[in-house]
Design a protein around this motif. Structure first.
Motif, short mmCIF file in Angstrom:
data_model
loop_
_atom_site.label_atom_id
_atom_site.label_comp_id
_atom_site.label_asym_id
_atom_site.label_seq_id
_atom_site.Cartn_x
_atom_site.Cartn_y
_atom_site.Cartn_z
N ASN A 1 -69.08 -4.15 -17.05
CA ASN A 1 -67.93 -4.24 -17.95
C ASN A 1 -66.64 -4.27 -17.13
O ASN A 1 -66.38 -3.35 -16.35
CB ASN A 1 -67.92 -3.04 -18.91
CG ASN A 1 -66.71 -3.02 -19.81
OD1 ASN A 1 -66.08 -4.05 -20.04
ND2 ASN A 1 -66.39 -1.85 -20.33
N TRP A 2 -65.87 -5.35 -17.29
CA TRP A 2 -64.56 -5.45 -16.65
C TRP A 2 -63.52 -5.00 -17.66
O TRP A 2 -63.32 -5.61 -18.70
CB TRP A 2 -64.27 -6.89 -16.21
CG TRP A 2 -62.87 -7.06 -15.68
CD1 TRP A 2 -62.22 -6.28 -14.79
CD2 TRP A 2 -61.95 -8.09 -16.06
NE1 TRP A 2 -60.95 -6.75 -14.56
CE2 TRP A 2 -60.74 -7.86 -15.33
CE3 TRP A 2 -62.00 -9.19 -16.93
CZ2 TRP A 2 -59.63 -8.68 -15.47
CZ3 TRP A 2 -60.90 -10.01 -17.07
CH2 TRP A 2 -59.72 -9.76 -16.33
N LYS A 3 -62.82 -3.90 -17.36
CA LYS A 3 -61.84 -3.32 -18.27
C LYS A 3 -60.50 -3.99 -18.04
O LYS A 3 -59.64 -3.50 -17.32
CB LYS A 3 -61.77 -1.81 -18.03
CG LYS A 3 -63.14 -1.14 -18.17
CD LYS A 3 -63.11 0.29 -17.65
CE LYS A 3 -64.51 0.89 -17.70
NZ LYS A 3 -64.54 2.27 -17.16
N ALA A 4 -60.34 -5.14 -18.68
CA ALA A 4 -59.15 -5.96 -18.44
C ALA A 4 -57.88 -5.26 -18.91
O ALA A 4 -56.84 -5.32 -18.25
CB ALA A 4 -59.31 -7.31 -19.14
N THR A 5 -57.93 -4.62 -20.07
CA THR A 5 -56.77 -3.92 -20.62
C THR A 5 -57.23 -2.63 -21.27
O THR A 5 -58.43 -2.34 -21.32
CB THR A 5 -56.04 -4.78 -21.68
OG1 THR A 5 -56.84 -4.84 -22.88
CG2 THR A 5 -55.78 -6.19 -21.16
N ARG A 6 -56.26 -1.85 -21.79
CA ARG A 6 -56.61 -0.64 -22.53
C ARG A 6 -57.36 -0.96 -23.81
O ARG A 6 -58.11 -0.13 -24.32
CB ARG A 6 -55.34 0.13 -22.91
CG ARG A 6 -54.65 0.86 -21.79
CD ARG A 6 -53.30 1.39 -22.23
NE ARG A 6 -53.28 1.85 -23.61
CZ ARG A 6 -53.72 3.04 -24.02
NH1 ARG A 6 -54.22 3.88 -23.14
NH2 ARG A 6 -53.64 3.38 -25.28
N TRP A 7 -57.17 -2.16 -24.35
CA TRP A 7 -57.71 -2.50 -25.66
C TRP A 7 -59.03 -3.24 -25.62
O TRP A 7 -59.84 -3.10 -26.52
CB TRP A 7 -56.68 -3.33 -26.44
CG TRP A 7 -55.42 -2.58 -26.75
CD1 TRP A 7 -55.22 -1.24 -26.66
CD2 TRP A 7 -54.18 -3.14 -27.18
NE1 TRP A 7 -53.94 -0.90 -27.01
CE2 TRP A 7 -53.26 -2.07 -27.35
CE3 TRP A 7 -53.74 -4.44 -27.45
CZ2 TRP A 7 -51.95 -2.26 -27.76
CZ3 TRP A 7 -52.44 -4.63 -27.87
CH2 TRP A 7 -51.55 -3.56 -28.03
N ALA A 8 -59.23 -4.08 -24.62
CA ALA A 8 -60.43 -4.91 -24.61
C ALA A 8 -60.77 -5.34 -23.20
O ALA A 8 -59.92 -5.34 -22.30
CB ALA A 8 -60.26 -6.14 -25.50
N GLY A 9 -62.02 -5.70 -23.00
CA GLY A 9 -62.48 -6.20 -21.72
C GLY A 9 -63.62 -7.18 -21.92
O GLY A 9 -63.91 -7.60 -23.05
N LEU A 10 -64.25 -7.55 -20.85
CA LEU A 10 -65.36 -8.48 -20.88
C LEU A 10 -66.61 -7.79 -20.37
O LEU A 10 -66.55 -6.98 -19.42
CB LEU A 10 -65.07 -9.72 -20.03
CG LEU A 10 -63.86 -10.56 -20.46
CD1 LEU A 10 -63.65 -11.71 -19.48
CD2 LEU A 10 -64.04 -11.10 -21.87
#
Length: 236
Positions: A164-173
């Protein structure tokens, strides 16, 4: 071909509370509640199926491992006895009915996190459970269920990898892949072994909590930074 699947893995730890290192700064790691929606793609007898799941349990340890209990289900129509295209087997064709198989299972899951920091989580989920599959004959002409319903009990063992790549506080990939092996199976002549995978978007609880603070307290929110109190300018 791997299809893009929208998935939601709702992590109970807000992303801004996860430290850059894989360990906590000090003190003992707290045990918290974990809840996840888990949508997967899989194959049964070379047929693509969607597996829908939900699991809940606890998060614990410095790397926030998870121990959960899950429920998964799928419903699909397999034409197990519809048409045999081989010329020498044409006489075996039976157009009177096909068999629809519904399947569900519960499982215990242990998500062992190798890395869990501000930007990445790498985990190896291990699952074992039990479930039931129903083979329900249907008449093609009337599209009605006929008798001779069969039921099969099976015990799936699943091992996979999750990133899991935590791109932002709200969503990731996120990407996950694994294999399901039925270590015990009864009557229905169908192989429940097969790979599962998902490629999709991970949604974090911070999205809901930030929106709530914006609506109730008018805080300034951002997908990158924690909410900031709204300061109204005053003039004497």
């Amino acid at each position: 071909m791997i299809a893009l699947a929208l998935s939601a893995l709702l992590l109970t730890t807000p992303i801004d509370s996860i430290l850059p290192a894989d360990t906590l700064r000090s003190g003992r790691a707290k045990t918290t509640f974990a809840f996840n929606l888990d949508f997967r793609d899989s194959f049964l007898e070379r047929q693509h199926v969607n597996v829908w799941g939900v699991n809940a349990g606890i998060e614990f340890g410095h790397k926030r491992h998870q121990l959960t209990l899950g429920y998964y289900w799928l419903s699909y129509a397999t034409y197990l006895r519809l048409i045999d295209w081989h010329r020498d087997a044409a006489k075996l064709v039976n157009l009177n009915y096909y068999t629809r198989t519904d399947l569900w299972f519960v499982n215990a899951q242990y998500w062992m996190n190798i890395t869990n920091n501000r930007h990445w989580m790498v985990s190896f989920p291990m699952e074992v459970g039990g479930g039931v599959a129903y083979a329900i004959p249907h008449a093609l002409r009337q599209d009605i269920q006929i008798d001779r319903t069969q039921r099969s009990f099976f015990v799936p063992l699943q091992v996979g990898a999750y990133t899991n790549w935590k791109a932002t506080r709200w969503a990731g990939l996120s990407v996950q892949i694994g294999y399901r092996y039925s270590i015990f199976q009864t009557d229905i002549d169908q192989n429940f072994n097969g790979m599962y995978y998902s490629i999709g978007v991970t949604v974090y609880p911070a999205l809901a909590t930030d929106v709530w603070r914006f609506l109730t307290k008018k805080d300034r929110i951002s997908p990158v930074h924690p909410p900031q109190p709204h300061l109204s300018a005053t003039h004497d």
